[in-house]
Scaffold this motif. Structure first.
Motif, PDB file in Angstrom:
ATOM      1  N   PRO A 126      -1.982  61.376  66.144  1.00  0.00           N
ATOM      2  CA  PRO A 126      -0.788  61.958  65.899  1.00  0.00           C
ATOM      3  C   PRO A 126       0.451  60.814  64.746  1.00  0.00           C
ATOM      4  O   PRO A 126      -0.070  59.927  65.052  1.00  0.00           O
ATOM      5  N   ARG A 127       0.804  61.699  64.538  1.00  0.00           N
ATOM      6  CA  ARG A 127       1.370  61.196  63.376  1.00  0.00           C
ATOM      7  C   ARG A 127       2.897  62.083  63.168  1.00  0.00           C
ATOM      8  O   ARG A 127       3.309  62.593  63.710  1.00  0.00           O
ATOM      9  N   ALA A 128       3.761  60.325  63.111  1.00  0.00           N
ATOM     10  CA  ALA A 128       5.225  61.268  62.895  1.00  0.00           C
ATOM     11  C   ALA A 128       6.323  60.744  61.769  1.00  0.00           C
ATOM     12  O   ALA A 128       5.890  59.988  61.514  1.00  0.00           O
ATOM     13  N   ALA A 129       6.554  61.526  61.106  1.00  0.00           N
ATOM     14  CA  ALA A 129       7.817  60.813  60.389  1.00  0.00           C
ATOM     15  C   ALA A 129       8.681  60.127  60.693  1.00  0.00           C
ATOM     16  O   ALA A 129       9.611  60.082  61.778  1.00  0.00           O
ATOM     17  N   PRO A 130       8.545  59.160  60.010  1.00  0.00           N
ATOM     18  CA  PRO A 130       9.987  57.831  60.311  1.00  0.00           C
ATOM     19  C   PRO A 130      11.481  58.148  60.242  1.00  0.00           C
ATOM     20  O   PRO A 130      11.570  58.546  59.492  1.00  0.00           O
ATOM     21  N   ASP A 131      11.865  57.035  61.352  1.00  0.00           N
ATOM     22  CA  ASP A 131      13.328  57.772  60.845  1.00  0.00           C
ATOM     23  C   ASP A 131      13.809  56.493  61.164  1.00  0.00           C
ATOM     24  O   ASP A 131      14.461  55.976  62.043  1.00  0.00           O
ATOM     25  N   ILE A 132      14.181  55.943  59.654  1.00  0.00           N
ATOM     26  CA  ILE A 132      14.451  54.218  59.711  1.00  0.00           C
ATOM     27  C   ILE A 132      16.075  54.763  59.113  1.00  0.00           C
ATOM     28  O   ILE A 132      15.953  55.325  58.606  1.00  0.00           O
ATOM     29  N   ALA A 133      16.493  53.612  59.118  1.00  0.00           N
ATOM     30  CA  ALA A 133      17.486  53.336  59.150  1.00  0.00           C
ATOM     31  C   ALA A 133      18.067  52.491  57.649  1.00  0.00           C
ATOM     32  O   ALA A 133      17.261  51.516  56.868  1.00  0.00           O
ATOM     33  N   ARG A 134      18.690  53.335  56.186  1.00  0.00           N
ATOM     34  CA  ARG A 134      18.760  52.547  55.318  1.00  0.00           C
ATOM     35  C   ARG A 134      20.108  52.627  54.405  1.00  0.00           C
ATOM     36  O   ARG A 134      20.590  53.440  54.880  1.00  0.00           O
ATOM     37  N   PRO A 135      20.505  51.137  54.261  1.00  0.00           N
ATOM     38  CA  PRO A 135      19.331  50.284  53.088  1.00  0.00           C
ATOM     39  C   PRO A 135      19.308  49.267  55.084  1.00  0.00           C
ATOM     40  O   PRO A 135      18.079  48.646  55.258  1.00  0.00           O
ATOM     41  N   ARG A 136      19.782  49.567  55.671  1.00  0.00           N
ATOM     42  CA  ARG A 136      19.938  48.824  57.297  1.00  0.00           C
ATOM     43  C   ARG A 136      20.323  49.739  58.510  1.00  0.00           C
ATOM     44  O   ARG A 136      21.162  50.186  58.274  1.00  0.00           O
ATOM     45  N   ALA A 137      19.668  49.236  59.353  1.00  0.00           N
ATOM     46  CA  ALA A 137      20.431  49.757  61.257  1.00  0.00           C
ATOM     47  C   ALA A 137      21.969  48.990  61.242  1.00  0.00           C
ATOM     48  O   ALA A 137      21.673  47.777  60.653  1.00  0.00           O
ATOM     49  N   ALA A 138      22.473  49.433  61.526  1.00  0.00           N
ATOM     50  CA  ALA A 138      24.026  48.216  62.648  1.00  0.00           C
ATOM     51  C   ALA A 138      23.696  47.302  62.946  1.00  0.00           C
ATOM     52  O   ALA A 138      21.378  47.852  63.923  1.00  0.00           O
ATOM     53  N   ALA A 139      24.406  46.400  63.885  1.00  0.00           N
ATOM     54  CA  ALA A 139      24.363  45.220  64.056  1.00  0.00           C
ATOM     55  C   ALA A 139      23.169  44.830  65.221  1.00  0.00           C
ATOM     56  O   ALA A 139      22.154  44.071  65.639  1.00  0.00           O
ATOM     57  N   ASP A 140      24.056  46.190  66.102  1.00  0.00           N
ATOM     58  CA  ASP A 140      23.452  46.204  67.658  1.00  0.00           C
ATOM     59  C   ASP A 140      22.328  47.163  67.524  1.00  0.00           C
ATOM     60  O   ASP A 140      22.000  47.863  69.319  1.00  0.00           O
ATOM     61  N   GLU A 141      22.094  47.538  66.648  1.00  0.00           N
ATOM     62  CA  GLU A 141      20.570  48.549  66.628  1.00  0.00           C
ATOM     63  C   GLU A 141      19.279  48.071  66.517  1.00  0.00           C
ATOM     64  O   GLU A 141      19.653  47.508  66.144  1.00  0.00           O
ATOM     65  N   ILE A 142      18.433  49.134  67.802  1.00  0.00           N
ATOM     66  CA  ILE A 142      16.913  48.111  67.250  1.00  0.00           C
ATOM     67  C   ILE A 142      15.995  49.597  66.784  1.00  0.00           C
ATOM     68  O   ILE A 142      15.833  50.452  67.510  1.00  0.00           O
ATOM     69  N   ARG A 143      15.138  49.155  66.011  1.00  0.00           N
ATOM     70  CA  ARG A 143      14.937  50.427  65.381  1.00  0.00           C
ATOM     71  C   ARG A 143      12.878  50.058  65.030  1.00  0.00           C
ATOM     72  O   ARG A 143      13.050  49.078  64.462  1.00  0.00           O
ATOM     73  N   PRO A 151      -1.747  54.244  56.430  1.00  0.00           N
ATOM     74  CA  PRO A 151      -0.481  53.789  57.474  1.00  0.00           C
ATOM     75  C   PRO A 151       0.580  54.594  57.479  1.00  0.00           C
ATOM     76  O   PRO A 151       0.533  55.674  56.945  1.00  0.00           O
ATOM     77  N   GLY A 152       1.127  54.343  58.469  1.00  0.00           N
ATOM     78  CA  GLY A 152       2.550  55.175  58.744  1.00  0.00           C
ATOM     79  C   GLY A 152       4.148  55.152  58.389  1.00  0.00           C
ATOM     80  O   GLY A 152       4.470  56.185  58.388  1.00  0.00           O
ATOM     81  N   LEU A 153       3.899  54.382  57.728  1.00  0.00           N
ATOM     82  CA  LEU A 153       5.041  54.257  56.198  1.00  0.00           C
ATOM     83  C   LEU A 153       3.978  53.965  55.090  1.00  0.00           C
ATOM     84  O   LEU A 153       3.311  52.178  55.456  1.00  0.00           O
ATOM     85  N   ALA A 154       4.377  54.408  54.468  1.00  0.00           N
ATOM     86  CA  ALA A 154       3.953  53.620  52.651  1.00  0.00           C
ATOM     87  C   ALA A 154       4.867  52.127  52.674  1.00  0.00           C
ATOM     88  O   ALA A 154       5.675  52.406  52.960  1.00  0.00           O
ATOM     89  N   GLY A 213       3.811  55.898  62.218  1.00  0.00           N
ATOM     90  CA  GLY A 213       5.246  56.487  61.529  1.00  0.00           C
ATOM     91  C   GLY A 213       5.883  56.458  62.698  1.00  0.00           C
ATOM     92  O   GLY A 213       7.386  57.405  62.255  1.00  0.00           O
ATOM     93  N   GLY A 214       5.784  56.986  63.769  1.00  0.00           N
ATOM     94  CA  GLY A 214       6.774  57.197  64.958  1.00  0.00           C
ATOM     95  C   GLY A 214       7.989  55.707  65.238  1.00  0.00           C
ATOM     96  O   GLY A 214       7.467  54.703  64.654  1.00  0.00           O
ATOM     97  N   THR A 215       8.999  56.296  65.615  1.00  0.00           N
ATOM     98  CA  THR A 215      10.342  55.111  65.890  1.00  0.00           C
ATOM     99  C   THR A 215      10.691  55.203  66.325  1.00  0.00           C
ATOM    100  O   THR A 215      11.091  56.277  67.001  1.00  0.00           O
ATOM    101  N   LEU A 216      11.052  54.023  67.837  1.00  0.00           N
ATOM    102  CA  LEU A 216      12.052  54.229  68.744  1.00  0.00           C
ATOM    103  C   LEU A 216      13.203  53.388  68.367  1.00  0.00           C
ATOM    104  O   LEU A 216      13.295  52.294  67.759  1.00  0.00           O
ATOM    105  N   ILE A 217      13.992  54.307  68.991  1.00  0.00           N
ATOM    106  CA  ILE A 217      15.829  53.864  68.294  1.00  0.00           C
ATOM    107  C   ILE A 217      16.479  53.191  70.296  1.00  0.00           C
ATOM    108  O   ILE A 217      16.288  54.016  71.523  1.00  0.00           O
ATOM    109  N   VAL A 218      16.189  51.437  70.156  1.00  0.00           N
ATOM    110  CA  VAL A 218      16.597  50.994  71.456  1.00  0.00           C
ATOM    111  C   VAL A 218      18.021  50.563  71.429  1.00  0.00           C
ATOM    112  O   VAL A 218      18.508  50.500  70.922  1.00  0.00           O
TER     113      VAL A 218
END
Length: 338
Positions: A57-74, A116-119, A333-338
């Motif tokens: 299975p594949r998933a659409a990446p859930d990416i923070a652009r340009p970067r995630a918040a300092a207290d977030e992990i993706r 690749p799950g992300l090009a 391509g899956g994204t986990l947000i912690v």
């Protein structure tokens, strides 16, 4: 004993090469005809078929652009040991591999089951690359060259001892950190520095016939100024050192651990964990935080069914009584947000 020998770390051999400094739980069979025995057995045994792309299975990446918040992990799984890790307000890649094959040759060698799950072209700005060791399924030269061409000196490279020479030979001469086990590099970030510590692993290195353990291998622990932590296991067999890593560098909000390339056990055990051992290592690290498996479902490297590792992982996780919500088997391509 001389002063020089007393000062040398145990994983530094007297010949300038690196070595595993602790007793192995399973004897290393690479010498004495072990490779030939493995290949001979493969000729006479029926191998499980390769999966079709539709089996993974594949998933659409859930990416923070340009970067995630300092207290977030993706954490976005690109495939094999390649992740886009967004932590501490920075974007990092682990063992980036975007080529079609894990091989020095473009026309033969282990081929991807699925893209690749992300090009490469879809990546956000990358701040740093973590390289665990030099094997072709982890250190991919075309990807390294492309990342350098795209980011130039804005990119920081962190790898165990011996890899700097390899990078310099490919024109990467700035912002390269050649680190030993327990060395820490601090990357500046808007919310405060991100600490990255190289930790032990049980593996080996070689890219050419005349090389063997000329470069070190390792894992990485990352820590933000607010205390959030991630562990990237690189490539490793199970060893007793995970407890020390957990005590010195934990706790971790997320653990990315290899679970594939483990059969036959008589040959692969010193270098590759099976899913049961990966769960055991997770417990040694502290047994908390999100478990994200890797090193499966991308390339055919060994003899187990390529779709078996997550099945065994879920069973081992359940048998260990660990919280079901802490296990995250990401699709490509899956994204986990912690």
């Amino acid at each position: 004993m001389t002063e020089t020998s007393r000062a040398r770390p145990a994983h530094h051999g007297p010949d300038g090469r690196f070595r595993i400094p602790w007793p192995l739980e399973v004897a290393d069979q690479r010498a004495g005809g072990g490779v030939l025995r493995w290949q001979w057995e493969r000729m006479w045994s029926k191998q499980p078929p390769n999966p079709q792309p539709s089996d993974l299975p594949r998933a659409a990446p859930d990416i923070a652009r340009p970067r995630a918040a300092a207290d977030e992990i993706r954490i976005t799984w690109i495939g094999h040991a390649s992740f886009l890790l967004q932590i501490g307000g920075l974007n990092l890649l682990t063992d980036p591999h975007f080529s079609q094959r894990a091989s020095p040759l473009s026309w033969m060698g282990p081929k991807r089951f699925t893209p690749p799950g992300l090009a490469l072209s879809d990546l956000p700005p990358i701040d740093a690359v973590l390289l665990s060791h030099d094997h072709y399924d982890h250190l991919d030269e075309p990807t390294v060259r492309e990342l350098h061409a795209t980011h130039d000196d804005a990119l920081t490279w962190i790898a165990p001892l011996g890899h700097a020479t390899w990078l310099v030979a490919r024109g990467i001469t700035r912002n390269v950190h050649d680190v030993d086990w327990w060395d820490t590099v601090e990357l500046p970030a808007a919310g405060g520095p991100l600490s990255i510590t190289c930790a032990p692993a049980q593996h080996w290195t070689r890219r050419g016939l005349r090389e063997f353990n000329d470069r070190l291998w390792g894992s990485f622990a990352l820590r933000t100024v607010s205390g959030r932590g991630v562990y990237f296991g690189g490539d490793s067999g199970y060893f007793q050192g995970y407890g020390e890593i957990g005590r010195r560098l934990g706790p971790f909000d997320a653990v990315m651990m290899p679970i594939g390339a483990y059969d036959p056990r008589w040959f692969m055990a010193p270098a590759h964990m099976n899913p049961d051992e990966a769960v055991r290592a997770y417990g040694d690290l502290g047994g908390r935080g999100a478990f994200v498996p890797m090193h499966w479902g991308t390339f055919r490297l060994t003899d187990e069914d390529p779709l078996e590792p997550p099945v065994r992982l879920r069973a081992a996780w359940k048998d260990s009584g660990l919280p079901p919500g802490d296990l995250h088997v990401l699709p490509h391509g899956g994204t986990l947000i912690v």
